[in-house]
Design an enzyme around this catalytic site. Structure first.
Site, short mmCIF file in Angstrom:
data_model
loop_
_atom_site.label_atom_id
_atom_site.label_comp_id
_atom_site.label_asym_id
_atom_site.label_seq_id
_atom_site.Cartn_x
_atom_site.Cartn_y
_atom_site.Cartn_z
N HIS B 32 0.81 -1.20 0.00
CA HIS B 32 0.00 0.00 0.00
C HIS B 32 0.85 1.26 0.00
O HIS B 32 1.92 1.27 0.59
CB HIS B 32 -0.90 0.03 1.24
N THR B 33 0.36 2.30 -0.65
CA THR B 33 1.03 3.59 -0.58
C THR B 33 0.84 4.14 0.82
O THR B 33 -0.28 4.45 1.22
CB THR B 33 0.42 4.57 -1.59
#
Lengths: 264, 260
Positions: B32-33
């Site tokens: 995930h960012t």
């Protein structure tokens, strides 16, 4: 055997290779970067009268010290047959995290519309109030970060206001303030709507003092109270201002009114 | 120090505490960012009588490094809208692909209906809100400029949390602090914006880009600017800042070691 050489209580053994590192996070978690909520400020207020309900909210949207926009309504008509919501009979206000508020509004509106199509009659405010609670509780472990207030006329034509916490606890009330300036407005409402701490002059001393008799206020007086409440909140709270959007539910439907507030 | 060789040459646990393993990756890369990496700075936009002007510079930064100097951060959509991207550049490129496929789907659909700027903004804000609700955000703030279903000027913002709002003038990032006050003096409300000519609006936006270049350390003097009206989009992607004057710089006092 490994435990014998334990240098590191966490790793429980002598291990200095990265593929033997603990897989669980250490105690005292590292602060993670993404927080899915924000506060967009603003304040709302609802008052139920004998045969009307007023729900109002300011139109400022903030993030921190920035003003995003001076006009973003927080008060909505719910469950009309068209997108103009002309024939709606329920008002919803949401304040807190605006994206959750928008999502909540759209979900409730869709549900109340479906009810109308399936049952051939508009949803009662009481039923809608229970449904809204269920929606909020459905996200109990990832809540909609909003203070919702629902209003309209009940089955007897009396003004009804329901207020919620973010996870769906709700209660029918005479009046309620929500959002950033709730703590500024609510005591004012207690005194001016429910006549708290107001006694009949000369009716006695100490515990003999008679409370001022509670009676429902007429619409013009309530409207003036709402304006005064917001003018005061604007003075003392930086997240409140720009404009005041009021919705009044009566037997003739919902009337909408916009009044400018200070923009500083 | 003790006799165990695995303890040699590293901070002693009994003195410094155990190594904080949360700095290590658990398994494989992060999916995930959790923070933006290569970023674009401000986007600024202003409504005028017939449409909207929007601008963003052509820089993509890697922290304080000016990493890519020819990144176009304005994207046109179906001759009806322009999207200006701030924030993570890889997420911008993902959204760019997403919008290309959306455009293709709509263009070859059977409804004969085309998406306007309003529709596009709703779509983008729902994508953002869905991704933030999955704790997998797209790390951008975008401005959508164009005309709505009634051919009236449309300008709105959407960000990584799904927050949306609309105003006569908008600016993301540093622009919210430096450009927005300039734009608001010119267009305090919708009526004032509706009284602006295209030339006035373009001039104001160019002035804002200049102010941002003066003060935003993550900005550049090469930028893209687009004018959207109901007649179409005029996009220029290689504009240079004009009439810069750094004369003010030597008069700045009171920062760092220079006290007065």
């Amino acid at each position: 055997m490994a435990a014998m050489f334990s240098q590191n209580p966490l790793m429980n053994g002598p291990n200095y290779s990265f593929n033997q590192t603990p897989t669980a996070a250490a105690a005292g978690n590292k602060e993670h970067a993404f927080y899915p909520y924000t506060d967009n400020g603003g304040s709302t207020l609802a008052i139920a009268g004998e045969d009307f309900t007023i729900i109002a909210g300011d139109t400022r949207s903030t993030s921190g010290y920035n003003i995003n926009t001076r006009y973003q309504p927080k008060v909505f008509k719910i469950g009309g047959t068209t997108s103009s919501q002309d024939d709606a009979n329920i008002i919803l206000s949401v304040v807190g995290f605006a994206a959750d508020g928008e999502a909540l509004k759209e979900r409730l509106d869709a549900i109340v519309k479906m009810y109308r199509y399936q049952h051939g009659k508009p949803m009662s405010v009481k039923a809608c109030a229970q449904r809204l609670s269920t929606i909020l509780y459905g996200k109990r472990f990832f809540p909609y970060y909003v203070h919702a207030i629902l209003g309209g006329l009940d089955e007897e034509g009396k003004g009804a206001v329901y207020s919620y916490d973010p996870v769906g606890s709700y209660e029918r009330e005479q009046c309620r303030a929500g959002g950033a300036a709730a703590s500024l407005i609510m005591p004012f409402l207690d005194n001016q709507v429910n006549f708290k701490n107001q006694y009949m002059p000369g009716s006695g001393v100490g515990h003999d003092l008679q409370e001022r008799e509670r009676k429902p206020l007429p619409l013009v007086e309530v409207e003036a109270l709402v304006k005064d409440a917001f003018d005061s909140a604007v003075e003392r709270h930086i997240e409140v201002g720009d404009g005041l959007l009021m919705m009044m539910a009566t037997k003739n439907g919902i009337e909408e009114k916009y009044i400018p507030l200070k923009r500083d | 120090m003790n006799h165990l060789p695995q303890g040699w040459g590293r901070p002693r646990d009994d003195v410094y505490g155990a190594y904080d393993a949360s700095y290590l990756q658990n398994s494989g890369p992060n999916q995930h960012t959790q923070q933006p990496v290569v970023t674009g700075t401000s986007v600024v936009a202003l409504k005028f009588k017939e449409g909207v002007v929007i601008a963003a510079d052509n820089l993509a930064s890697y922290g304080s490094l000016a990493r890519f100097t020819d990144v176009k951060r304005l994207r046109t959509f179906a001759d009806a809208a322009v999207v200006g991207f701030g924030g993570d550049v890889s997420d911008m490129q993902y959204l760019d692909r997403l919008l290309t496929s959306l455009d293709t789907e709509e263009a070859y659909g059977t409804t004969g209906h085309t998406l306007n700027a309003h529709n596009l903004h709703t779509y983008l804000s729902k994508v953002f809100y869905k991704r933030r609700s999955e704790f997998n955000p797209l790390w951008n703030q975008v401005l959508v400029a164009g005309v709505d279903q009634e051919k009236k000027p449309f300008l709105a913002s959407a960000d990584l949390l799904g927050t949306t709002f609309s105003a006569p003038s908008l600016a993301t990032g540093f622009g919210a602090h430096l450009a927005q006050p300039i734009l608001r003096t010119l267009a305090p409300d919708e009526e004032a914006a509706a009284g602006l000519s295209k030339e006035q609006a373009v001039e104001a936006i160019k002035e804002c880009m200049k102010v941002l270049f003066y003060r935003d350390a993550r900005s550049m003097d090469k930028y893209s600017i687009a004018v959207v009206t109901k007649d179409g989009i005029d996009l220029r992607e290689n504009e240079k800042l004009e009439a810069q004057s750094w004369a003010f710089a030597e008069k700045i006092r009171g920062y760092g070691t220079q006290v007065n």
